[in-house]
Scaffold this motif. Structure first.
Motif, PDB file in Angstrom:
ATOM      1  N   ARG A 126      -5.852  -4.161  -9.715  1.00  0.00           N
ATOM      2  CA  ARG A 126      -6.138  -2.830  -9.693  1.00  0.00           C
ATOM      3  C   ARG A 126      -6.771  -2.253  -8.237  1.00  0.00           C
ATOM      4  O   ARG A 126      -7.269  -1.311  -8.548  1.00  0.00           O
ATOM      5  CB  ARG A 126      -7.125  -2.288 -10.882  1.00  0.00           C
ATOM      6  CG  ARG A 126      -6.308  -2.841 -12.094  1.00  0.00           C
ATOM      7  CD  ARG A 126      -6.862  -2.204 -13.685  1.00  0.00           C
ATOM      8  NE  ARG A 126      -6.259  -2.730 -14.779  1.00  0.00           N
ATOM      9  CZ  ARG A 126      -6.626  -3.552 -15.622  1.00  0.00           C
ATOM     10  NH1 ARG A 126      -8.095  -3.878 -15.332  1.00  0.00           N
ATOM     11  NH2 ARG A 126      -5.870  -3.971 -16.641  1.00  0.00           N
ATOM     12  N   ALA A 127      -6.744  -2.728  -7.422  1.00  0.00           N
ATOM     13  CA  ALA A 127      -7.135  -2.558  -6.186  1.00  0.00           C
ATOM     14  C   ALA A 127      -6.655  -1.023  -5.718  1.00  0.00           C
ATOM     15  O   ALA A 127      -5.323  -1.158  -5.946  1.00  0.00           O
ATOM     16  CB  ALA A 127      -7.147  -3.663  -4.957  1.00  0.00           C
ATOM     17  N   ALA A 128      -7.216  -0.397  -5.149  1.00  0.00           N
ATOM     18  CA  ALA A 128      -6.580   1.083  -4.906  1.00  0.00           C
ATOM     19  C   ALA A 128      -6.193   0.953  -3.340  1.00  0.00           C
ATOM     20  O   ALA A 128      -5.557   1.865  -2.790  1.00  0.00           O
ATOM     21  CB  ALA A 128      -7.634   2.142  -5.273  1.00  0.00           C
ATOM     22  N   TYR A 129      -6.996   0.200  -2.464  1.00  0.00           N
ATOM     23  CA  TYR A 129      -6.739   0.093  -1.011  1.00  0.00           C
ATOM     24  C   TYR A 129      -7.049   1.378  -0.480  1.00  0.00           C
ATOM     25  O   TYR A 129      -6.177   1.806   0.333  1.00  0.00           O
ATOM     26  CB  TYR A 129      -5.258  -0.458  -0.752  1.00  0.00           C
ATOM     27  CG  TYR A 129      -5.198  -1.693  -1.314  1.00  0.00           C
ATOM     28  CD1 TYR A 129      -5.931  -2.970  -0.872  1.00  0.00           C
ATOM     29  CD2 TYR A 129      -4.316  -1.974  -2.525  1.00  0.00           C
ATOM     30  CE1 TYR A 129      -5.563  -4.085  -1.343  1.00  0.00           C
ATOM     31  CE2 TYR A 129      -4.212  -3.246  -3.096  1.00  0.00           C
ATOM     32  CZ  TYR A 129      -4.834  -4.352  -2.609  1.00  0.00           C
ATOM     33  OH  TYR A 129      -4.434  -5.508  -3.082  1.00  0.00           O
ATOM     34  N   MET A 130      -8.041   2.186  -0.702  1.00  0.00           N
ATOM     35  CA  MET A 130      -8.233   3.780  -0.339  1.00  0.00           C
ATOM     36  C   MET A 130      -8.417   3.716   1.151  1.00  0.00           C
ATOM     37  O   MET A 130      -7.889   4.778   1.687  1.00  0.00           O
ATOM     38  CB  MET A 130      -9.311   4.189  -1.206  1.00  0.00           C
ATOM     39  CG  MET A 130      -8.898   4.547  -2.562  1.00  0.00           C
ATOM     40  SD  MET A 130      -7.310   5.531  -2.912  1.00  0.00           S
ATOM     41  CE  MET A 130      -8.117   7.249  -2.836  1.00  0.00           C
ATOM     42  N   PRO A 131      -9.244   2.828   1.685  1.00  0.00           N
ATOM     43  CA  PRO A 131      -9.407   2.984   3.111  1.00  0.00           C
ATOM     44  C   PRO A 131      -7.797   3.102   3.883  1.00  0.00           C
ATOM     45  O   PRO A 131      -7.929   3.953   4.650  1.00  0.00           O
ATOM     46  CB  PRO A 131     -10.343   1.832   3.609  1.00  0.00           C
ATOM     47  CG  PRO A 131     -11.251   1.701   2.505  1.00  0.00           C
ATOM     48  CD  PRO A 131     -10.216   1.867   1.650  1.00  0.00           C
ATOM     49  N   ARG A 132      -7.175   1.985   3.631  1.00  0.00           N
ATOM     50  CA  ARG A 132      -5.903   1.939   4.259  1.00  0.00           C
ATOM     51  C   ARG A 132      -4.836   3.094   3.896  1.00  0.00           C
ATOM     52  O   ARG A 132      -4.175   3.503   4.747  1.00  0.00           O
ATOM     53  CB  ARG A 132      -5.320   0.476   3.814  1.00  0.00           C
ATOM     54  CG  ARG A 132      -3.970   0.270   4.727  1.00  0.00           C
ATOM     55  CD  ARG A 132      -4.286   0.193   6.146  1.00  0.00           C
ATOM     56  NE  ARG A 132      -3.056  -0.043   7.094  1.00  0.00           N
ATOM     57  CZ  ARG A 132      -2.693   0.595   8.139  1.00  0.00           C
ATOM     58  NH1 ARG A 132      -3.736   1.601   8.608  1.00  0.00           N
ATOM     59  NH2 ARG A 132      -1.319   0.552   8.537  1.00  0.00           N
ATOM     60  N   VAL A 136       0.802  -1.134  -0.042  1.00  0.00           N
ATOM     61  CA  VAL A 136      -0.093  -0.012   0.255  1.00  0.00           C
ATOM     62  C   VAL A 136       0.958   1.252  -0.049  1.00  0.00           C
ATOM     63  O   VAL A 136       0.564   1.956  -0.833  1.00  0.00           O
ATOM     64  CB  VAL A 136      -0.955   0.130   1.263  1.00  0.00           C
ATOM     65  CG1 VAL A 136      -1.658   1.443   1.185  1.00  0.00           C
ATOM     66  CG2 VAL A 136      -2.103  -1.294   0.956  1.00  0.00           C
ATOM     67  N   ILE A 137       1.966   1.273   0.868  1.00  0.00           N
ATOM     68  CA  ILE A 137       2.735   2.416   0.859  1.00  0.00           C
ATOM     69  C   ILE A 137       3.479   2.813  -0.442  1.00  0.00           C
ATOM     70  O   ILE A 137       3.502   3.945  -1.058  1.00  0.00           O
ATOM     71  CB  ILE A 137       3.987   2.146   1.856  1.00  0.00           C
ATOM     72  CG1 ILE A 137       3.255   2.204   3.355  1.00  0.00           C
ATOM     73  CG2 ILE A 137       5.125   3.230   1.833  1.00  0.00           C
ATOM     74  CD1 ILE A 137       4.085   1.766   4.488  1.00  0.00           C
ATOM     75  N   ASP A 138       3.861   1.467  -1.156  1.00  0.00           N
ATOM     76  CA  ASP A 138       4.315   1.521  -2.584  1.00  0.00           C
ATOM     77  C   ASP A 138       3.446   2.170  -3.599  1.00  0.00           C
ATOM     78  O   ASP A 138       3.781   3.093  -4.397  1.00  0.00           O
ATOM     79  CB  ASP A 138       4.986   0.270  -2.821  1.00  0.00           C
ATOM     80  CG  ASP A 138       6.502   0.020  -2.500  1.00  0.00           C
ATOM     81  OD1 ASP A 138       7.038   0.957  -1.870  1.00  0.00           O
ATOM     82  OD2 ASP A 138       6.574  -1.152  -2.493  1.00  0.00           O
ATOM     83  N   LEU A 139       2.082   1.742  -3.376  1.00  0.00           N
ATOM     84  CA  LEU A 139       1.030   2.135  -4.309  1.00  0.00           C
ATOM     85  C   LEU A 139       0.815   3.952  -4.115  1.00  0.00           C
ATOM     86  O   LEU A 139       0.612   4.446  -5.056  1.00  0.00           O
ATOM     87  CB  LEU A 139      -0.428   1.457  -3.971  1.00  0.00           C
ATOM     88  CG  LEU A 139      -1.447   1.576  -4.763  1.00  0.00           C
ATOM     89  CD1 LEU A 139      -1.185   1.542  -6.287  1.00  0.00           C
ATOM     90  CD2 LEU A 139      -2.546   0.824  -4.117  1.00  0.00           C
ATOM     91  N   MET A 140       1.185   4.160  -2.662  1.00  0.00           N
ATOM     92  CA  MET A 140       0.845   5.453  -2.561  1.00  0.00           C
ATOM     93  C   MET A 140       1.773   6.513  -3.139  1.00  0.00           C
ATOM     94  O   MET A 140       1.551   7.676  -3.291  1.00  0.00           O
ATOM     95  CB  MET A 140       0.779   5.806  -0.903  1.00  0.00           C
ATOM     96  CG  MET A 140      -0.285   5.334  -0.342  1.00  0.00           C
ATOM     97  SD  MET A 140      -0.375   5.149   1.484  1.00  0.00           S
ATOM     98  CE  MET A 140      -0.700   7.270   1.830  1.00  0.00           C
TER      99      MET A 140
END
Length: 132
Positions: free
Chosen positions: A105-111, A86-90
């Protein structure tokens, strides 16, 4: 984004307060920090570097350092593989696994929102709110 792909960024409470504090100056303009010469473009990396240098941090800090600081600090605080991803995605990093990058393609927006808020809380600890 230089990669020309969407990169949604959840904003912390503090970031939203800053945007609201800037609204009287920017109105409904699409950019909060426009380029002085070309108002339809954002300020450049060089502009940020000049601000860092003028603030007395020349040679000690660079704008890109915020990204590495965010990655390092958040990865130290969150020791699991899911949060690391998630940190890498951010940071707009693609997964190293090409198949996963193509299909997941999950965005994991809540996390992402939780981590962004934690980062803002750390940065703004002891600071006055933007509206003050």
């Amino acid at each position: 984004m230089k990669m020309k792909r969407p990169h949604p960024v959840p904003l912390s409470r503090q970031a939203m307060e800053i945007i609201e504090a800037l609204r009287p100056l920017t109105g409904r303009a699409p950019l909060l920090f426009p380029n002085v010469r070309r108002a339809h473009e954002p300020i450049s990396d060089n502009t940020l570097s000049r601000y860092v240098n003028r603030s007395g941090h020349q040679g000690a800090h660079v704008p890109h350092g915020w990204r590495s600081s965010f990655s390092t600090i958040m990865n130290e605080l969150h020791h699991n593989e899911k949060d690391r991803a998630v940190i890498d995605l951010m940071l707009a990093h693609l997964p190293k696994n090409a198949i996963e990058a193509a299909y997941n393609r999950a965005a994991y927006m809540p996390r992402r929102r939780e981590i962004a808020q934690q980062w803002a809380d750390m940065l703004m600890d002891g600071m006055e709110p933007a509206s003050a």
